[in-house]
Design an enzyme around this catalytic site. Sequence first.
Site, PDB file in Angstrom:
ATOM      1  N   ARG A 222      10.734  20.798   7.750  1.00 14.34           N
ATOM      2  CA  ARG A 222      10.864  20.506   6.317  1.00 14.34           C
ATOM      3  C   ARG A 222      11.860  19.369   6.112  1.00 14.34           C
ATOM      4  NH1 ARG A 222      10.868  26.144   2.977  1.00 14.34           N
ATOM      5  NH2 ARG A 222      11.210  24.618   1.316  1.00 14.34           N
TER       6      ARG A 222
ATOM      7  N   HIS B 247       0.818  -1.214   0.000  1.00 14.36           N
ATOM      8  CA  HIS B 247       0.000   0.000   0.000  1.00 14.36           C
ATOM      9  C   HIS B 247       0.852   1.265   0.000  1.00 14.36           C
ATOM     10  CE1 HIS B 247      -3.260   2.740   0.927  1.00 14.36           C
ATOM     11  NE2 HIS B 247      -4.111   1.748   0.778  1.00 14.36           N
TER      12      HIS B 247
ATOM     13  N   GLY C   6       5.128  21.557  10.916  1.00 13.15           N
ATOM     14  CA  GLY C   6       6.281  20.745  11.264  1.00 13.15           C
ATOM     15  C   GLY C   6       7.505  21.029  10.412  1.00 13.15           C
TER      16      GLY C   6
ATOM     17  N   HIS D  51      10.610  12.822   9.625  1.00 10.31           N
ATOM     18  CA  HIS D  51      11.032  12.307  10.930  1.00 10.31           C
ATOM     19  C   HIS D  51      12.007  11.154  10.682  1.00 10.31           C
ATOM     20  CE1 HIS D  51      10.737  10.015  14.691  1.00 10.31           C
ATOM     21  NE2 HIS D  51      10.304  11.130  15.266  1.00 10.31           N
ATOM     22  N   PRO D  52      13.071  11.027  11.474  1.00 12.90           N
ATOM     23  CA  PRO D  52      14.091  10.006  11.201  1.00 12.90           C
ATOM     24  C   PRO D  52      13.567   8.590  11.060  1.00 12.90           C
ATOM     25  CG  PRO D  52      14.844  11.539  12.891  1.00 12.90           C
ATOM     26  CD  PRO D  52      13.417  11.877  12.615  1.00 12.90           C
TER      27      PRO D  52
ATOM     28  N   ALA E  13       9.731   7.940  11.639  1.00 13.51           N
ATOM     29  CA  ALA E  13       8.277   7.916  11.459  1.00 13.51           C
ATOM     30  C   ALA E  13       7.804   8.617  10.193  1.00 13.51           C
ATOM     31  CB  ALA E  13       7.593   8.542  12.682  1.00 13.51           C
ATOM     32  N   GLY E  14       8.717   9.215   9.420  1.00  8.03           N
ATOM     33  CA  GLY E  14       8.330   9.821   8.150  1.00  8.03           C
ATOM     34  C   GLY E  14       7.466  11.041   8.298  1.00  8.03           C
TER      35      GLY E  14
END
Length: 346
Positions: free
Chosen positions: A165, A82, A163, A168-169, A171-172
């Site tokens: 630019r 997905h 948030g 997240h290392p 969690a994306g």
Amino acid sequence: MASLVESVPNFSEGRRLDVVEKLATAVTGTPGVHLLDRTSDPSHNRSVLTLAGEARPVMEALERAVAVAVDEIDMEQHSGEHPRIGAVDVIPFVPLGDTTLPDCVRLAREFGARIAGRFGLPVYLYAAAAARPERERLADVRRGQYESLKVEIGQRGREPDFGPRRTHPSAGAVAVGARPFLIAYNINLDSPDVELAKRIARRIRESGGGLPRVQANGFWIEELACAQVSMNLLDFRVTPMWKVWEMVYEEAAAEGVELRESELIGLAPVAALLDVADHAGAPADSPVETRLAVAARFLKLRAFSPLQALELRLEAAEKAAAQAREGGTRLSTRSRRSSAGRGSPG
């Protein structure tokens, strides 16, 4: 129904069921929130929770679940059929009862800003909550998926609404939006031909000139050993479920393939299923459960339960919660009576 909100967060984890259990517990541990449904798919490597309640408790439950996902899901290790952009891929707010879509737009924007600040997540607003017209379609937000977004997020036009630019290392990123009720509906072909599923998806989806308010794609489902046409039905009143089933049937039959079954991911409104029953010729004066059974047979719905009808599931959840509260009150009363004649332990 009162002023209620539904949310259907999608998490990029469908194989480690201990993690899925933690996500579900984050919801069920929040007072005032009902977990109405949970579905996990190993091939998609994705889990979908359906929860409902008043707005503030729902937002609290979602924030707790996001915290679990950020801690437990590493997108650098993730793979699945997905499309996705993060550990929590998408969080929609859906109006129920007296709640309006503009109410949900406000909630989505507030919640997006909140989780961006707390978790350092880039947040993209989509659907009715979109701040930019080019982000109304979730597929456009997900363009290139997590792998491309890591590279493009700092580019003009790809920056998040809230948030940092940068992704997240682990969690994306996450898409947060507001939309009317969506039916996640899959049809499994009696064939392993995934290219056929993709061809059918292209023909039936709105973007390919097919059915209005239908999104579709084709996938291989390992655990079922078949190809699947996976769909989001954005408005069942515009394109009903029976019409989707019949068009996929016709497209598959033209290539000599039958339909094995279909499945709901999460819940569907009672009205959507009764519309199928009417099309199938079920008497209008039959009990609701009987008409739902006719609809399920017509669509060959796998493992269908009447409690997959949203209103019936919510009614059952509210009744169970009321019984639990009543039972707790009786237990407390008995406890006070039994201790009334004893002295305190000092």
